[in-house]
Design a protein around this motif. Structure first.
Motif, PDB file in Angstrom:
ATOM      1  N   ALA A  23       0.836  -1.202   0.000  1.00  0.00           N
ATOM      2  CA  ALA A  23       0.000   0.000   0.000  1.00  0.00           C
ATOM      3  C   ALA A  23       0.871   1.253   0.000  1.00  0.00           C
ATOM      4  CB  ALA A  23      -0.911  -0.009   1.228  1.00  0.00           C
ATOM      5  N   GLY A  24       0.565   2.178  -0.891  1.00  0.00           N
ATOM      6  CA  GLY A  24       1.313   3.426  -0.975  1.00  0.00           C
ATOM      7  C   GLY A  24       2.544   3.366  -1.859  1.00  0.00           C
ATOM      8  N   ALA A  25       2.901   2.168  -2.334  1.00  0.00           N
ATOM      9  CA  ALA A  25       4.076   2.035  -3.200  1.00  0.00           C
ATOM     10  C   ALA A  25       3.692   2.314  -4.650  1.00  0.00           C
ATOM     11  CB  ALA A  25       4.681   0.643  -3.071  1.00  0.00           C
ATOM     12  N   ARG A  26       4.691   2.705  -5.442  1.00  0.00           N
ATOM     13  CA  ARG A  26       4.471   3.007  -6.853  1.00  0.00           C
ATOM     14  C   ARG A  26       5.268   2.029  -7.700  1.00  0.00           C
ATOM     15  NH1 ARG A  26       7.558   6.026 -10.469  1.00  0.00           N
ATOM     16  NH2 ARG A  26       6.436   6.846 -12.275  1.00  0.00           N
ATOM     17  N   LEU A  27       4.562   1.240  -8.482  1.00  0.00           N
ATOM     18  CA  LEU A  27       5.218   0.306  -9.393  1.00  0.00           C
ATOM     19  C   LEU A  27       5.852   1.103 -10.528  1.00  0.00           C
ATOM     20  CD1 LEU A  27       5.636  -2.739 -10.086  1.00  0.00           C
ATOM     21  CD2 LEU A  27       3.586  -2.548 -11.510  1.00  0.00           C
ATOM     22  N   ASN A  28       7.161   0.992 -10.699  1.00  0.00           N
ATOM     23  CA  ASN A  28       7.831   1.820 -11.706  1.00  0.00           C
ATOM     24  C   ASN A  28       8.655   1.025 -12.708  1.00  0.00           C
ATOM     25  OD1 ASN A  28       9.983   1.080 -10.087  1.00  0.00           O
ATOM     26  ND2 ASN A  28      10.139   3.075  -9.094  1.00  0.00           N
ATOM     27  N   ARG A  29       8.635  -0.279 -12.621  1.00  0.00           N
ATOM     28  CA  ARG A  29       9.371  -1.058 -13.611  1.00  0.00           C
ATOM     29  C   ARG A  29       8.759  -2.443 -13.727  1.00  0.00           C
ATOM     30  NH1 ARG A  29      15.862  -2.578 -13.645  1.00  0.00           N
ATOM     31  NH2 ARG A  29      15.806  -3.997 -15.415  1.00  0.00           N
ATOM     32  N   TYR A  30       8.618  -2.889 -14.964  1.00  0.00           N
ATOM     33  CA  TYR A  30       8.207  -4.270 -15.211  1.00  0.00           C
ATOM     34  C   TYR A  30       8.864  -4.719 -16.512  1.00  0.00           C
ATOM     35  CZ  TYR A  30       5.571  -8.494 -15.882  1.00  0.00           C
ATOM     36  OH  TYR A  30       5.242  -9.805 -16.065  1.00  0.00           O
ATOM     37  N   ASP A  31       9.854  -5.595 -16.394  1.00  0.00           N
ATOM     38  CA  ASP A  31      10.594  -6.084 -17.548  1.00  0.00           C
ATOM     39  C   ASP A  31      10.491  -7.598 -17.635  1.00  0.00           C
ATOM     40  OD1 ASP A  31      11.334  -3.488 -17.850  1.00  0.00           O
ATOM     41  OD2 ASP A  31      13.388  -3.751 -17.126  1.00  0.00           O
ATOM     42  N   MET A  32      10.566  -8.127 -18.860  1.00  0.00           N
ATOM     43  CA  MET A  32      10.564  -9.565 -19.072  1.00  0.00           C
ATOM     44  C   MET A  32      11.647  -9.935 -20.067  1.00  0.00           C
ATOM     45  SD  MET A  32       7.469 -12.079 -20.266  1.00  0.00           S
ATOM     46  CE  MET A  32       7.605 -11.634 -21.995  1.00  0.00           C
ATOM     47  N   GLU A  33      12.310 -11.043 -19.790  1.00  0.00           N
ATOM     48  CA  GLU A  33      13.365 -11.501 -20.672  1.00  0.00           C
ATOM     49  C   GLU A  33      12.777 -12.167 -21.921  1.00  0.00           C
ATOM     50  OE1 GLU A  33      17.641 -13.643 -20.073  1.00  0.00           O
ATOM     51  OE2 GLU A  33      15.912 -14.644 -19.194  1.00  0.00           O
TER      52      GLU A  33
END
Length: 697
Positions: free
Chosen positions: A286-296
Motif C-alpha cells: 500500500a502506498g508504493a508506486r510500481l515503476n518497472r516491469y521487464d521480461m526476458e
C-alpha cells in the motif's frame, strides 16, 4: 486420674510451646516472594546465561530461568541480546530489555538501576499499581502501559494508557496516555510520545512465550495471492489451470532514510510440453508506486507497459489471435483490485524459462527515527509452492549516521559496511509463513531530511537508485521529498480523561481466514492497550453493519473474549458497504467525548457509495460535527489504500497498513498513542526560486 491429667496438660504445653531458636532463624532468613520470572529469551545461542539473579543479602550473580521466584530486595540483570519478564502480582508485569538491572523492592515496587523496562498494567486499569524508583526520581502508575528508560541520570516515562504521577526533586506532575515525562537534574518536563511502537516492540519474544499457541494459518482458508506473486498457466482458449514452476526469487532493497526501492527478479518455467499463457499476480505494498516491469525475451530484458484492465484484455486477445502468424511475446500488466496487479504472458513455449524483473518505490512508516520495511512474502495462509532458491539483500543508509537494523522473524545475517547497514538472507525450498519485516533505528535523526533525484544528473553506477533502476531511468527523475520531524512544544497542563473507541471490522467475502485472524488479534491488542477511562463499541460490517452491543463497555479481558467470540460468529460473507458502516459509527458517536473510530479492512467498497472523493468529503463533515476522527487500517496482501487514505485525511485520523509479520501489540500501541497526541493539520510549504509542478499530499 491425676496422673493422667498431668500428663495431658504437659502434652498440651509442649505442643503449643514456642519454636526453638533454629526454627525462628530459618523462618526469618526465608525470603519473601515478590514476583516470578515468567519469560526469558535471547537472540543468540548463548542466551541461557543472559538473565541473572542476585538474592538479597548476597553479592553473587546466578543464572536465572523461567519459573524462578524473585524475593524482596533481589536484583535481576539482563545482558546484551536478551530480555526477561517478571510477574510482580496477579495483574502487573514488567519486561526488562538488554542491559537492564532492577532491584525488586516489593510486589508493587522496583528500583530501576539502569536500562529499559516496559510496564504492562492490568487491562482496563484494574491493577494493583507499580512504582518505579530511580536515583533521579520515581514514577507511580496504576493500570498503565508504559515504557521507562533510565540512563545517564535521565529518566524517561512514555505513557500509552492509564495515568502516572512523576516525582522529581523539584516537584511532581501527572501525565496521561500519549505523554512522555522527562526527569533531568530533578526537574520534570512533559512532551508528547514520539515512537510509541518502539516502546514495546522488543518484548515480542517474551509475549510469545506466554501466549497460547495459535496457528497463523487458519484451516480451510481460501487461496490468496502470495506476497511475491503467484504464477498459473493455461492453454489458449482453455480454463483449466496447468502446473507451473517458480525456480528462483532474488530481492534487492535499497533504503535511504524513509525511502525504499525494491527490486524483485523471478525466474519460472513452463514444465509442460505445450505452449501456454501465463497469468502472474503480485501485490504491491500500500502506498508504493510500481515503476518497472521487464521480461526476458530471447536473452534480453524488454520493458513492459502498465495499462488499464480493459485495454490489456483487448491487446491480449489480439495477440493470441495473431500468435500463429506473428509470434509476438508481450508482457501486459493490468491493475486488478486493491494493490494487486495481474500480468498475462503469451506465449510461453514448452519447457521455456521466463525471467521477470519488477521494482517499486515507497516511503516507510515510522516516527522518531524508527521505522520498518516490510517485504510482503507471505502467502497469507495459503498453500503455496516452495521457492527452490530465495535470496534477499538489503542495504540501509541514513542521514544521521549508521542505522541499526533487526529482523525478529527470520535468521538473517547483518553487518555494517561503511555507513550502511546490510542485511542478507538466503534459503532453499523457501515457503514463507509471515511477511519479512526489518526494523530500522536511526539513532541521530535530524529534524528535516531531503531526498533529491535530479533530471539529467550524473548517476553513479554504485548509487543505490541507479543500481536498481539503471542509469537511464534514474537520470529521468526530477523530484524531491522533504521529511520533517519537528519538535512539538512541551505539554502544558493535564490531558486526562478517556475517549470513546468504535472498532469497525470488515467481515465481507473479500476477507480470507488469515486476514480475519489478523483483524481479530488487532482488536484484542487495541482493547488491551486502552485505559479504564476509555469506552468501547465493536461492529462488524459487510453488506450492512452489525453492532455487538448497544451499550458502551469498559476495556477488560472479558471484553476481549466477547469481541473474539462475536467476530468468530461472523464468517466472511457478502459485499462491502463501507458507507453504511461509517454512518453507523457516526450514529454511535455522542459528541460529548472525543471519539476514535478505527476502520479496518482491505479498503475496497463494493456496495453503496465508493467514490473516494465523495465518501471522504461526506465523512469529514459528519465526523467533525461529532468530535470524532476515523483512522483506517489496511489489512491483507492487497489493500486499496486510496479510499482509506482519503477518509482518514478528511476526518482528522491516520492511515496505517498492517503486515502479517508485524507485532500486533506494537501496532496497537502505535495506533492508539498516535490518536492521543496532537497532529499537525494542513501543513504548508513555501518554495523560492524553484518551479514545482505538484506537491503531495
Amino acid at each position: 486420674m491425676k496422673a493422667l491429667n498431668s500428663a495431658l496438660v504437659l502434652f498440651l504445653a509442649v505442643s503449643c510451646g514456642g519454636k526453638d531458636g533454629s526454627e525462628e532463624e530459618a523462618e526469618q532468613s526465608r525470603p519473601i516472594v515478590a514476583g516470578e520470572i515468567v519469560a526469558a529469551v535471547s537472540s543468540d545461542e548463548s542466551g541461557k546465561d543472559k538473565v541473572r539473579h542476585m538474592a538479597a543479602g548476597t553479592s553473587v550473580w546466578g543464572v536465572a530461568a523461567k519459573g524462578d521466584k524473585v524475593g524482596v530486595d533481589d536484583r535481576v540483570s539482563v545482558e546484551a541480546n536478551a530480555s526477561a519478564m517478571i510477574q510482580l502480582s496477579k495483574l502487573d508485569r514488567i519486561s526488562l530489555n538488554s542491559g537492564t538491572i532492577v532491584k525488586v523492592l516489593s510486589s508493587t515496587s522496583v528500583f530501576l538501576e539502569k536500562g529499559d523496562i516496559w510496564v504492562d498494567g492490568a487491562i482496563g486499569g484494574t491493577s494493583v499499581g507499580i512504582t518505579v524508583k530511580t536515583e533521579g526520581g520515581e514514577v507511580a502508575m496504576k493500570g498503565a502501559f508504559a515504557g521507562l528508560r533510565y540512563e545517564e541520570k535521565v529518566l524517561r516515562t512514555s505513557l500509552v494508557s492509564g495515568s502516572a504521577t512523576i516525582r522529581g526533586k523539584q516537584g511532581e506532575v501527572e501525565i496521561h496516555g500519549g505523554q512522555e515525562a522527562i526527569i533531568e537534574d530533578g526537574a520534570v518536563r512533559v512532551v508528547h510520545v514520539k515512537d510509541p511502537g518502539g516502546l514495546v516492540s522488543w518484548t515480542e519474544g517474551l509475549r510469545a512465550e506466554l501466549e497460547e499457541p495459535r496457528s497463523n494459518v487458519p484451516e480451510g482458508g481460501p487461496e490468496v495471492v502470495s506476497g511475491l506473486g503467484t504464477m498459473a498457466a493455461k492453454a489458449p482458449g482453455s480454463k483449466s489451470l496447468l502446473p507451473f514452476e517458480v525456480l528462483s526469487q532474488d530481492v534487492t532493497v535499497r533504503i535511504q532514510d524513509q525511502v525504499a526501492i525494491t527490486r524483485i527478479e523471478q525466474v519460472f518455467r513452463n514444465p509442460t510440453n505445450r505452449v501456454v499463457e501465463g497469468m502472474y499476480k503480485f501485490p504491491v505494498p500500500a502506498g508504493a508506486r510500481l515503476n518497472r516491469y521487464d521480461m526476458e525475451i530471447k536473452g534480453k530484458l524488454m520493458q513492459g507497459e502498465i495499462v488499464e484492465r480493459q485495454k490489456g484484455r483487448a491487446i491480449m486477445k489480439t495477440v493470441i489471435r495473431q500468435f500463429i502468424d506473428m509470434m509476438r511475446d508481450p508482457a501486459l500488466v493490468e491493475w486488478e483490485s486493491g494493490s494487486t496487479f495481474k500480468t498475462r504472458i503469451f506465449p510461453i513455449k514448452a519447457k521455456e524459462k521466463k525471467r521477470i524483473v519488477l521494482s517499486y518505490i515507497q516511503t516507510l512508516d515510522g516516527a522518531g527515527g524508527k521505522y520498518h520495511y516490510v517485504l510482503p512474502v507471505s502467502a497469507a495462509g495459503a498453500d503455496t509452492a516452495k521457492v527452490p532458491a530465495f535470496r534477499l539483500d538489503v542495504r540501509v543508509s541514513a542521514t544521521g549516521g549508521t542505522p541499526r537494523v533487526s529482523t525478529p522473524l527470520y535468521p538473517t545475517t547483518s553487518k555494517v559496511e561503511g555507513t550502511q547497514a546490510r542485511v542478507a538472507f538466503e534459503a532453499t525450498d523457501f515457503r514463507p509463513m509471515v511477511d519479512f519485516v526489518i526494523a530500522i533505528d536511526q539513532p541521530e535523526r535530524p529534524e528535516a531530511t531531503m531526498a533529491t533525484y535530479g533530471k539529467g544528473a550524473d548517476v553513479d553506477e554504485e548509487d543505490p537508485v541507479a543500481g536498481i533502476l539503471g542509469k537511464e531511468k534514474a537520470a529521468d527523475w526530477s523530484y524531491f521529498m522533504i521529511n520533517l520531524a519537528p519538535e512539538l512544544p512541551e505539554v502544558k497542563g493535564s490531558a486526562g480523561g478517556g475517549s470513546d473507541w468504535i472498532l469497525l471490522v470488515d467481515t465481507s467475502q473479500s476477507r480470507n481466514a488469515f486476514d480475519m485472524e489478523i483483524q481479530k488479534r488487532l482488536c484484542s491488542a487495541v482493547i488491551g492497550t486502552l485505559g479504564s477511562a476509555d469506552r468501547v463499541k465493536v461492529a462488524a460490517y459487510d453488506m450492512s453493519p452489525r453492532l455487538m452491543d448497544e451499550a458502551w463497555a469498559e476495556p477488560s479481558q472479558a471484553l476481549v473474549e466477547r469481541v473474539r467470540g462475536f467476530l468468530d460468529s461472523a464468517p466472511p460473507a457478502g459485499a462491502t458497504n463501507m458507507a453504511d458502516a461509517l454512518m453507523e459509527a457516526a450514529r454511535l458517536a455522542e459528541g460529548t467525548r472525543a471519539t476514535r473510530v478505527i476502520l479496518m479492512g482491505d479498503g475496497a467498497a463494493t456496495l453503496g457509495e465508493n467514490r473516494p472523493g465523495v465518501l471522504s468529503k461526506w465523512a469529514g463533515g459528519v465526523f467533525d460535527e461529532r468530535n470524532a476522527s476515523v483512522t483506517t487500517i489496511g489489512v491483507g496482501s492487497s489493500v486499496d489504500s486510496l479510499l482509506f487514505e482519503e477518509i482518514s485525511r478528511e476526518t482528522g485520523g491516520k492511515y496505517h497498513s498492517l503486515s502479517s509479520g508485524e507485532d500486533l501489540l506494537a501496532s496497537a500501541v502505535r495506533i492508539v498513542t498516535s490518536l492521543r497526541v496532537p497532529m499537525l493539520e494542513n501543513p504548508g510549504i513555501e518554495l523560492e526560486g524553484l518551479a514545482v509542478k505538484d506537491v503531495h499530499p
